[in-house]
Design a protein around this motif. Sequence first.
Motif, PDB file in Angstrom:
ATOM      1  N   THR A  49      45.770  45.422  32.399  1.00 14.50           N
ATOM      2  CA  THR A  49      46.085  46.843  32.572  1.00 14.50           C
ATOM      3  C   THR A  49      47.453  47.214  32.016  1.00 14.50           C
ATOM      4  O   THR A  49      47.788  48.394  31.936  1.00 14.50           O
ATOM      5  CB  THR A  49      46.009  47.231  34.059  1.00 14.50           C
ATOM      6  N   TYR A  50      48.250  46.217  31.608  1.00 16.25           N
ATOM      7  CA  TYR A  50      49.544  46.522  30.994  1.00 16.25           C
ATOM      8  C   TYR A  50      49.382  47.116  29.602  1.00 16.25           C
ATOM      9  O   TYR A  50      50.369  47.528  28.981  1.00 16.25           O
ATOM     10  CB  TYR A  50      50.410  45.263  30.915  1.00 16.25           C
ATOM     11  N   GLU A  51      48.151  47.172  29.114  1.00 20.30           N
ATOM     12  CA  GLU A  51      47.916  47.857  27.846  1.00 20.30           C
ATOM     13  C   GLU A  51      48.283  49.336  27.971  1.00 20.30           C
ATOM     14  O   GLU A  51      48.638  49.983  26.988  1.00 20.30           O
ATOM     15  CB  GLU A  51      46.453  47.706  27.423  1.00 20.30           C
ATOM     16  N   ALA A 109      45.168  56.319  42.826  1.00 23.92           N
ATOM     17  CA  ALA A 109      46.585  56.397  42.458  1.00 23.92           C
ATOM     18  C   ALA A 109      47.021  55.159  41.686  1.00 23.92           C
ATOM     19  O   ALA A 109      47.703  55.250  40.660  1.00 23.92           O
ATOM     20  CB  ALA A 109      47.439  56.571  43.715  1.00 23.92           C
ATOM     21  N   ILE A 110      46.630  53.983  42.170  1.00 24.46           N
ATOM     22  CA  ILE A 110      46.993  52.735  41.498  1.00 24.46           C
ATOM     23  C   ILE A 110      46.395  52.689  40.100  1.00 24.46           C
ATOM     24  O   ILE A 110      47.043  52.273  39.134  1.00 24.46           O
ATOM     25  CB  ILE A 110      46.530  51.522  42.335  1.00 24.46           C
ATOM     26  N   HIS A 111      45.158  53.130  39.973  1.00 23.78           N
ATOM     27  CA  HIS A 111      44.474  53.088  38.683  1.00 23.78           C
ATOM     28  C   HIS A 111      45.145  53.992  37.656  1.00 23.78           C
ATOM     29  O   HIS A 111      45.224  53.653  36.469  1.00 23.78           O
ATOM     30  CB  HIS A 111      43.014  53.502  38.867  1.00 23.78           C
ATOM     31  N   LEU A 112      45.646  55.137  38.095  1.00 27.66           N
ATOM     32  CA  LEU A 112      46.285  56.079  37.172  1.00 27.66           C
ATOM     33  C   LEU A 112      47.714  55.680  36.835  1.00 27.66           C
ATOM     34  O   LEU A 112      48.219  56.021  35.766  1.00 27.66           O
ATOM     35  CB  LEU A 112      46.285  57.487  37.777  1.00 27.66           C
ATOM     36  N   VAL A 146      45.194  44.476  42.366  1.00 20.95           N
ATOM     37  CA  VAL A 146      44.261  45.544  42.723  1.00 20.95           C
ATOM     38  C   VAL A 146      43.884  46.353  41.486  1.00 20.95           C
ATOM     39  O   VAL A 146      42.712  46.674  41.257  1.00 20.95           O
ATOM     40  CB  VAL A 146      44.886  46.474  43.789  1.00 20.95           C
ATOM     41  N   CYS A 147      44.886  46.674  40.682  1.00 25.54           N
ATOM     42  CA  CYS A 147      44.663  47.518  39.508  1.00 25.54           C
ATOM     43  C   CYS A 147      43.641  46.897  38.560  1.00 25.54           C
ATOM     44  O   CYS A 147      42.738  47.577  38.063  1.00 25.54           O
ATOM     45  CB  CYS A 147      45.993  47.738  38.786  1.00 25.54           C
ATOM     46  N   ASP A 202      37.459  48.268  36.061  1.00 27.04           N
ATOM     47  CA  ASP A 202      36.084  48.464  35.599  1.00 27.04           C
ATOM     48  C   ASP A 202      35.309  49.390  36.533  1.00 27.04           C
ATOM     49  O   ASP A 202      34.511  50.223  36.089  1.00 27.04           O
ATOM     50  CB  ASP A 202      35.357  47.121  35.503  1.00 27.04           C
ATOM     51  N   LEU A 203      35.537  49.232  37.835  1.00 25.92           N
ATOM     52  CA  LEU A 203      34.804  50.045  38.807  1.00 25.92           C
ATOM     53  C   LEU A 203      35.170  51.523  38.676  1.00 25.92           C
ATOM     54  O   LEU A 203      34.298  52.399  38.704  1.00 25.92           O
ATOM     55  CB  LEU A 203      35.099  49.550  40.225  1.00 25.92           C
ATOM     56  N   MET A 204      36.466  51.800  38.541  1.00 25.18           N
ATOM     57  CA  MET A 204      36.906  53.187  38.381  1.00 25.18           C
ATOM     58  C   MET A 204      36.336  53.795  37.101  1.00 25.18           C
ATOM     59  O   MET A 204      35.861  54.936  37.091  1.00 25.18           O
ATOM     60  CB  MET A 204      38.438  53.253  38.345  1.00 25.18           C
TER      61      MET A 204
END
Length: 369
Positions: A106-108, A188-191, A309-310, A315-317
């Motif tokens: 997710t650091y992309e 929030a974490i995903h964004l 968590v992120c 993938d789910l989000m």
Amino acid sequence: MTNFVQTIKDKEIVKKANIRGKIKGIIYFDQSNQKYVLIINKVSDLYAIRLIKYEIGITLEITINAVKRYPNLMEFYSTKEDAYEEVKEIQENPELINQCIYEIETYEDETENNILLIGVAGSGKSTLANVISNTNNCDESEGSVSKSQHFKIIDFEWNETKYRVVDTVGTGDINLTRNEVLYKMGEAIHLMKKGIKQIFVVIKSRFTNEAIEPFDYIQKIFKNVDQHITIIRTGFENFEDMEACEKDKNDLRNSNKKLASIVNQYNIIYVNNPPESKRRQVREKSRRIIMSYLESCQGNYKMENWDNVCVRINDLMNAKKWGDKNKFEKAANRMKKEIISEMDKQVGNQLNQSIRQIIQEESANTPVL
């Protein structure tokens, strides 16, 4: 068709890379004396690929050095055949292989300066989002209420640095159920994959009971986040007058104990964001004040297990958004349940502690008059 059977090595890599869903294929290969593995996973009816660079130590322990998700951080392949075609292309294309550089997939998403806006309806959050980002992406009309249950994001640059404004919808409802809190936390974490630079609690005119509810909401969602909370006092016409700002703070301190505690605990930034058609220069001054303040803020807030968590909910989000977009209600609802379940596994105990703490504080504090 036979199911893909994972080896012990496969399972260890999948676990360490936090890959969710059903594993549909694993292909190992070497490139320039580096070990790589391509993993195809299925979430709902969609497929994604991870290219993983890894090494095996003297004790045979596997260490993951870098991960890259394909086709990108958010999208999917529609069929297994499409995914396998892409796997072949990745193996044969050094340029694609060289994209595998991220310690965590997710650091992309390179945006580190994430600003979360929280406030009641009519507090001026949407206007503030437009002012900060110098856009008109949010509806500023008085009384307008978004029907979306999702956060709204605006990406922009200031002094060649990337920022993201995340505008929450409506008030921070402190009466959310536990599952609703878990899902909101996941959103929030995903964004804000690299954490939160600042949470701006937006308050316009008076500090009413409703206006200060977001502070309880924040404490319910996040833990130990106080140093990353700032109050943005909007609609303050004398925002450039330091004496007027200080007088307002003193008046708030003298109102009641809870307000005094809030004012003493958090920084307050005074701005005025009138409609753009009326006073463009005033909005620009407000923007400079806020952005200068953000430049002085150090570090990001990350809840325990934030990165883990992120990755696990990414993938789910994305699959849920795909279900919403294509009106596949059952798939979207199933993904939402899985997100809540995953969040519960990762941060459930922490959330329970936060809720217990809020209950204890509420019973000890006198109500705001």
